[in-house]
Each structure stands twice: as C-alpha cells, then as structure tokens.
Enzyme design. Sequence first.
Site, PDB file in Angstrom:
ATOM      1  CB  ILE A  10      47.028  35.105  46.654  1.00 32.10           C
ATOM      2  CG1 ILE A  10      46.341  34.061  47.542  1.00 32.10           C
ATOM      3  CG2 ILE A  10      46.299  35.301  45.339  1.00 32.10           C
ATOM      4  CD1 ILE A  10      45.059  34.532  48.187  1.00 32.10           C
ATOM      5  CG  ASN A  23      33.375  39.656  38.156  1.00 34.47           C
ATOM      6  OD1 ASN A  23      32.605  38.917  37.529  1.00 34.47           O
ATOM      7  ND2 ASN A  23      34.568  39.993  37.695  1.00 34.47           N
ATOM      8  N   GLY A  31      42.932  42.709  39.145  1.00 30.02           N
ATOM      9  CA  GLY A  31      43.388  42.416  40.503  1.00 30.02           C
ATOM     10  C   GLY A  31      43.768  40.956  40.721  1.00 30.02           C
ATOM     11  CB  VAL A  32      43.092  38.634  43.593  1.00 31.64           C
ATOM     12  CG1 VAL A  32      43.501  37.243  43.992  1.00 31.64           C
ATOM     13  CG2 VAL A  32      43.499  39.590  44.673  1.00 31.64           C
ATOM     14  CG  ASP A  33      38.727  37.338  39.000  1.00 34.63           C
ATOM     15  OD1 ASP A  33      38.969  36.122  38.893  1.00 34.63           O
ATOM     16  OD2 ASP A  33      37.636  37.854  38.644  1.00 34.63           O
ATOM     17  CB  THR A 122      41.072  46.069  50.359  1.00 35.77           C
ATOM     18  OG1 THR A 122      42.029  45.111  49.874  1.00 35.77           O
ATOM     19  CG2 THR A 122      40.418  45.535  51.617  1.00 35.77           C
ATOM     20  N   GLY A 123      40.488  46.322  46.857  1.00 36.66           N
ATOM     21  CA  GLY A 123      41.095  46.846  45.625  1.00 36.66           C
ATOM     22  C   GLY A 123      40.029  47.563  44.810  1.00 36.66           C
TER      23      GLY A 123
END
Length: 170
Positions: A10, A23, A31-33, A122-123
Amino acid sequence: MDITLVQGDITKQEVDAIVNAANSSLMGGGGVDGAIHRNGGPEIIEECRRLRASQYGRGLPTGEAVATTAGRLPARWVIHTVGPVHSPFEDRSELLASCYRESLRVAGSLGAESVAFPAIGTGIFGWPLADGARVAVDAVRASAASAASVAEVRFVLFEATAYATFEAAL
Ligand code: AR6
C-alpha cells in the site's frame, strides 16, 4: 465509485489517500502501520503526535479515522483508522465497517478522488480474511454517497490469499 483490487504494498500506491490500519496510540506499530511510518518518514509520526496532544489525548477510538500528511509516500494523505481486535465471543463487525465508512467520510471531506485500503484487522488484530473482506466490501459499497469526490476505492492486498478472498467477496 469504482472498486478495484491489486496485490501489492500500500505504501507504493499512487492515490490521493492511503488508509493505515493503526492502533489507538497513533504512535506506530507493525504490519501496514510499520511500513507506512518506515517508508513515509518522520513527518507522519510528528503530525500524529500533534493530533494526540490536541484532539486525541486518550487515543483515537476504535472505528474512527483521522488524516495526516503522507510524508515521503506518493499519496497526499494517510488516513489512520483503528480496527477492532477480532473476538470469537462478540460480533465486532459494525466497528470494522465503521473504519471503512469513517475513512471514506474523511477522504470525501479532503476532496480525495482515489483511496487505497489495506485489509483492516486481518493481520495482527486477528480477523479471518473472509469476514474482513465481506465487511470491507459491504461497508465501502454502502458509503459511496458519503464520499462524493471519491471515484476509485482500491483494495491493496499484500498476499495472494488475501487478494483471492477479496476477489470472491466482490
Ligand atoms: N501493504 C498492504 N497490506 C499490508 C502491508 C503493506 N505494506 N503490510 C501488511 N499488510 P495489520 P491489523 C496486510 O497487522 O490487523 C499494527 O501493529 C496484512 O497482511 O497491518 O488491523 C497496528 O499498529 C494484513 O492482511 O493490521 C495495530 O496495533 C493487513 O495488511 C495492529 O497492527 C492488515 O494487517 C493493527 O492490526
């Protein structure tokens, strides 16, 4: 509103806004963060820190969304939202749907024309892919009216299995 699917990262998407599965602390994570803050540089966390100080002293509530700069990323904005941790005992899909709805509302208020979403929850937060995909697709379809400027919503799935699951849900 067109809904498109790509398999990829992404942080590489050339869209107006990308959504971060953050969060409540807004102070980064895995993850994405983690990828967004790592690739986007320090400007993003600096703006998150200011948001914590000015508006979100107790953190960004689950299901809400807020935008910052995208720093060095190709996108203009990062919209941070907080998914619910999956629970086998309680149906939290309304809170997950709210992440998509609120992110699109914020995107619309910025005038964004294209928005990329990861598969929120979903992670690390443990949602089964099929449930995460169904909630995501339904929520985006139902939100088109609240984000008039948004012509494209792109789901960006990191893994082939996630891509296939979203394809089936669409
Ligand atoms: N691009 C697109 N998708 C990705 C990428 C990427 N670069 N990296 C991972 N994914 P997660 P959550 C997929 O864990 O479940 C963080 O620590 C991944 O395969 O990023 O909402 C936050 O700070 C998965 O399908 O988000 C929170 O504490 C999906 O993105 C917590 O994790 C979401 O996985 C949020 O957990």
